[in-house]
Design an enzyme around this catalytic site. Structure first.
Site, PDB file in Angstrom:
ATOM      1  N   GLN A 124     130.752 121.246 -20.372  1.00  0.00           N
ATOM      2  CA  GLN A 124     129.370 121.669 -20.653  1.00  0.00           C
ATOM      3  C   GLN A 124     129.381 123.153 -21.014  1.00  0.00           C
ATOM      4  OE1 GLN A 124     125.099 122.218 -18.349  1.00  0.00           O
ATOM      5  NE2 GLN A 124     126.377 120.473 -17.761  1.00  0.00           N
ATOM      6  N   HIS A 155     130.502 125.143 -12.072  1.00  0.00           N
ATOM      7  CA  HIS A 155     129.479 125.791 -12.894  1.00  0.00           C
ATOM      8  C   HIS A 155     130.023 126.975 -13.677  1.00  0.00           C
ATOM      9  CE1 HIS A 155     124.839 126.636 -12.854  1.00  0.00           C
ATOM     10  NE2 HIS A 155     125.331 126.662 -14.065  1.00  0.00           N
ATOM     11  N   SER A 157     132.019 123.630 -16.647  1.00  0.00           N
ATOM     12  CA  SER A 157     131.010 124.328 -17.437  1.00  0.00           C
ATOM     13  C   SER A 157     131.335 125.817 -17.470  1.00  0.00           C
ATOM     14  CB  SER A 157     129.616 124.109 -16.827  1.00  0.00           C
ATOM     15  OG  SER A 157     128.625 124.757 -17.587  1.00  0.00           O
ATOM     16  N   ASN A 158     131.161 126.427 -18.643  1.00  0.00           N
ATOM     17  CA  ASN A 158     131.378 127.868 -18.807  1.00  0.00           C
ATOM     18  C   ASN A 158     132.813 128.279 -18.471  1.00  0.00           C
ATOM     19  OD1 ASN A 158     128.604 128.427 -19.531  1.00  0.00           O
ATOM     20  ND2 ASN A 158     128.097 128.058 -17.382  1.00  0.00           N
ATOM     21  N   ASP A 163     120.151 116.584 -15.520  1.00  0.00           N
ATOM     22  CA  ASP A 163     121.080 117.668 -15.186  1.00  0.00           C
ATOM     23  C   ASP A 163     120.386 118.769 -14.388  1.00  0.00           C
ATOM     24  OD1 ASP A 163     123.794 119.004 -15.738  1.00  0.00           O
ATOM     25  OD2 ASP A 163     122.386 120.533 -16.421  1.00  0.00           O
ATOM     26  N   TYR A 214     119.686 126.693  -9.370  1.00  0.00           N
ATOM     27  CA  TYR A 214     118.503 126.865 -10.228  1.00  0.00           C
ATOM     28  C   TYR A 214     117.256 127.078  -9.383  1.00  0.00           C
ATOM     29  CZ  TYR A 214     121.191 124.895 -14.189  1.00  0.00           C
ATOM     30  OH  TYR A 214     122.111 124.646 -15.175  1.00  0.00           O
TER      31      TYR A 214
END
Length: 327
Positions: free
Chosen positions: A189, A133, A163-164, A49, A54
């Site tokens: 996620q 994301h 995610s989130n 992942d 990042y």
């Protein structure tokens, strides 16, 4: 290594543990990153992942580092068809030096551009699991759903995840996809671990959304949805005294849960980290923990959780401890 099917009955089969690549190429140098990735695959791990941002928040980085490092490893090892790559869009700042306030978002052009950027950095023609994301409520869900479905139709993404996101937003997006015959989210996620935070105290990490009781209930009812849990080991706080728990975990339920965790670990001859991961993997609903490590030794510890048996009576002890009435 144990395996799980992700994204419903027709989704790919993945390892029951996911390797988080967030620090690769930045706080974890490339040589060490490659060694960790090699060991993970050697142990039977298949799910890796990353994200397109990042780790933009560390001075001197751009957000390219993790995907680029994973891409170089894939190219050097020739393992693209043996692993599943999970990456994310929506949270990359559009202005250098800024944060999520300038995030790329989830408009159709942003999703297309983010996907192309990730494919280029990863050196591949498709990703196996593609996430939004974080939420972007400035864009109609229909637009985001259509853009994501286009990636699936073009063969650039296989399984989609959120995610989130708030639970109601996930379900609404899935309803939009069903209504229009589009590919919908089949993975979620969120931040999730054995210790439970207070709902009325913000987590220190910007953008983190914890798995809520409502989300867990939703996942129990819809077993076509796969849960992946990030921050599953709370950045080492279970075993490293110097790692203090955030204020959100400062409540009466934490101490009894930590005591139960230590008791179970001692009885089974496991580390607290291994018990946490076993608890997540065998939970209701079960989760695929995402673990980030900075050394092969740390990875070897978490790999020891994959085949750990957590007897029903010890799981019940863990579940009863510090019952989360504060949530």
């Amino acid at each position: 290594m144990r395996e799980r099917r992700i994204g419903g009955p027709s989704g790919p089969v993945a390892s029951a543990l996911c390797l988080g690549a967030m620090p690769f190429g930045s706080t974890v140098d490339e040589k060490t990153s490659f060694a960790i990735l090699d060991r993970f695959v050697e142990a039977g791990g298949t799910l890796i992942d990353t994200a397109d941002n990042y780790v933009f928040w560390i001075p001197g980085t751009t957000g390219d580092e993790s995907e680029t490092t994973v891409g170089r490893w894939l190219a050097s090892r020739g393992l693209r068809d043996e692993v599943l790559i999970s990456t994310k869009a929506g949270g990359r700042p559009t202005v250098p030096g800024t944060g999520l306030e300038t995030a790329e978002g989830l408009s159709a052009p942003a999703v297309r551009a983010a996907a192309e950027g990730s494919l280029r950095r990863l050196g591949t023609d498709r990703v196996d699991l593609y996430w939004t994301h974080l939420e972007d409520r400035s864009v109609p869900l229909e637009e985001t759903v259509e853009a994501l479905d286009a990636l699936v139709r073009d063969g650039k993404a296989a399984v989609l995840g959120a995610s989130n996101h708030a639970t109601w937003r996930i379900e609404r997006a899935r309803a939009v996809a069903r209504e229009h015959g589009r590919t919908g989210y089949s993975c979620v996620q969120q931040r999730y671990s054995y210790l439970q935070p207070r709902a009325d105290v913000e987590l220190p990490e910007g953008g983190h959304v914890h798995a809520s009781p409502e989300l867990l209930d939703y996942l129990r009812e819809d077993q076509d949805l796969t849960l992946m849990a990030y921050s599953s080991l709370l950045s080492g706080a279970y075993t490293r005294p110097e790692k203090r728990l955030p204020a959100a975990y400062d409540h009466p339920g934490t101490a009894p849960r930590l005591a139960a965790l230590r008791e179970v670990a001692a009885e089974l001859g496991l580390t607290p980290n291994q018990v946490v991961l076993a608890w997540l993997m065998g939970g209701d609903p079960p989760a695929i923990p995402i673990v980030g490590v900075s050394s092969v030794d740390q990875l070897d510890e978490v790999l020891g959780a994959v085949d750990a048996d957590l007897p029903a009576e010890l799981r019940a002890l863990l579940d009863r401890a510090g019952a989360p009435s504060h949530l």
